[in-house]
Design a protein around this motif. Structure first.
Motif, PDB file in Angstrom:
ATOM      1  N   ASP A 186      87.557   9.960 109.033  1.00 14.65           N
ATOM      2  CA  ASP A 186      87.737   8.585 108.556  1.00 14.65           C
ATOM      3  C   ASP A 186      89.112   8.012 108.890  1.00 14.65           C
ATOM      4  N   LEU A 224      91.827   6.457 111.160  1.00 12.36           N
ATOM      5  CA  LEU A 224      91.943   5.730 112.422  1.00 12.36           C
ATOM      6  C   LEU A 224      93.227   6.105 113.148  1.00 12.36           C
ATOM      7  N   TYR A 230      95.905   4.958 108.044  1.00 15.56           N
ATOM      8  CA  TYR A 230      94.885   3.904 108.078  1.00 15.56           C
ATOM      9  C   TYR A 230      93.503   4.525 108.240  1.00 15.56           C
ATOM     10  N   THR A 288      88.917   4.033 108.009  1.00 18.83           N
ATOM     11  CA  THR A 288      87.827   3.177 108.476  1.00 18.83           C
ATOM     12  C   THR A 288      87.377   2.144 107.448  1.00 18.83           C
ATOM     13  N   ASP A 289      87.810   2.269 106.215  1.00 14.19           N
ATOM     14  CA  ASP A 289      87.454   1.284 105.184  1.00 14.19           C
ATOM     15  C   ASP A 289      88.434   0.120 105.138  1.00 14.19           C
ATOM     16  N   ASN A 290      89.253  -0.018 106.205  1.00 16.14           N
ATOM     17  CA  ASN A 290      90.244  -1.099 106.320  1.00 16.14           C
ATOM     18  C   ASN A 290      91.323  -1.016 105.236  1.00 16.14           C
ATOM     19  N   HIS A 322      88.307   7.258 117.699  1.00 14.42           N
ATOM     20  CA  HIS A 322      88.249   5.849 117.300  1.00 14.42           C
ATOM     21  C   HIS A 322      88.891   4.907 118.328  1.00 14.42           C
ATOM     22  N   LYS A 359      88.996   2.454 121.214  1.00 19.62           N
ATOM     23  CA  LYS A 359      88.028   1.564 121.856  1.00 19.62           C
ATOM     24  C   LYS A 359      88.327   1.379 123.332  1.00 19.62           C
ATOM     25  N   ILE A 378      92.617   0.496 118.716  1.00 18.05           N
ATOM     26  CA  ILE A 378      91.858   1.137 117.643  1.00 18.05           C
ATOM     27  C   ILE A 378      91.602   0.090 116.584  1.00 18.05           C
ATOM     28  N   SER A 379      90.334  -0.119 116.260  1.00 16.11           N
ATOM     29  CA  SER A 379      89.960  -1.224 115.371  1.00 16.11           C
ATOM     30  C   SER A 379      90.491  -2.497 116.010  1.00 16.11           C
ATOM     31  N   ASP A 380      91.331  -3.273 115.322  1.00 11.77           N
ATOM     32  CA  ASP A 380      91.925  -4.459 115.932  1.00 11.77           C
ATOM     33  C   ASP A 380      93.415  -4.279 116.174  1.00 11.77           C
ATOM     34  N   LYS A 381      93.862  -3.042 116.182  1.00  8.95           N
ATOM     35  CA  LYS A 381      95.285  -2.721 116.319  1.00  8.95           C
ATOM     36  C   LYS A 381      95.591  -2.173 117.705  1.00  8.95           C
TER      37      LYS A 381
END
Length: 239
Positions: free
Chosen positions: A155, A157, A169, A171-173, A207, A209, A218-221
């Motif tokens: 979980d 990131l 950080y 995955t649940d933001n 994680h 992308k 990663i995510s929006d970072k």
């Protein structure tokens, strides 16, 4: 025993204050966020025990200990184990590595109580070696606020280093702020699919992308890849 806490990290001070309150034999007299302000207070007051951070800006805990005239008992608190030998050469009762669990804090206090006498002398006792984590675990516990939080490796990131603290950080933001060094986390997570890509960042490779020349998404970072970690990271992901 009358004690003071000297640490430049507010969360570390809060944690030690909470621990001290749980021990009847300890009386917290004062706290300081830098060693310079504490020098005159220690020299002018009868203090039995100091919880002393080593890594502080401008004036380290070791510099402080070499400066004060009165020498109370000292328990070093730090995120780094590099100074353990020097700490004990200076007569420290114990050496606690952050994040500090309460049972380890209590053991150090017991040692201080055993060493305490009217002259304030110190019996030099070697520090306990922290047990290695179980390599087959897929989770870890970290200290956050006043509880131990379980984090599943899958979980996570990425992890951002902030001096003695890190932000983990997930995955649940959300993120978890805890007292630990990136080096410790790197040693723990390097075999779990994580990679250090910057002096301030460890990432969970699964994680990722996309990868640019000097960044990963990663995510929006967008996280920077430093030159010193680039080759080992690219080797790990076969690029």
């Amino acid at each position: 025993m009358k004690c003071v806490i000297i640490d430049d990290e507010p969360l570390a001070v809060e944690l030690l204050e909470d621990f001290v309150k749980k021990v009847d034999s300890l009386e917290l007299v004062n706290t300081f966020n830098n060693a310079i302000d504490a020098v005159s207070f220690i020299n002018q007051n009868n203090i039995d025990l100091i919880f002393l951070d080593i890594q502080m800006p401008h004036f380290s805990g070791i510099d402080f200990l070499n400066t004060i005239e009165k020498k109370p008992l000292v328990i070093f608190t730090t995120a780094y184990s590099d100074y353990a030998v020097e700490g004990f050469n200076l007569g420290a009762v114990d050496y606690l590595v952050k994040p500090i669990p309460f049972h380890r804090f209590l053991k150090a206090v017991v040692r201080a109580q055993q060493a305490f006498n009217p002259s304030g002398s110190v019996n030099q006792i070697p520090a306990e070696t922290a047990p290695a984590p179980e390599i087959d675990q897929d989770f870890m516990f970290v200290r956050a606020e006043y509880e131990n939080v379980k984090l599943n490796f899958a979980d996570i990131l990425f992890i951002e280093g902030l001096k003695d603290y890190v932000k983990i950080y997930t995955t649940d933001n959300k993120f978890t702020l805890t007292l630990i060094s990136l080096i410790k986390l790197e040693n723990l997570l390097s075999s779990k699919g994580f990679s250090r890509i910057h002096r301030s960042y460890i990432i969970n490779i699964k994680h990722v992308k996309s990868i640019q020349k000097n960044k990963v998404l990663i995510s929006d970072k967008r996280i920077p890849i430093s030159e010193s970690y680039k080759s080992s990271f690219f080797e790990k992901i076969n690029l």
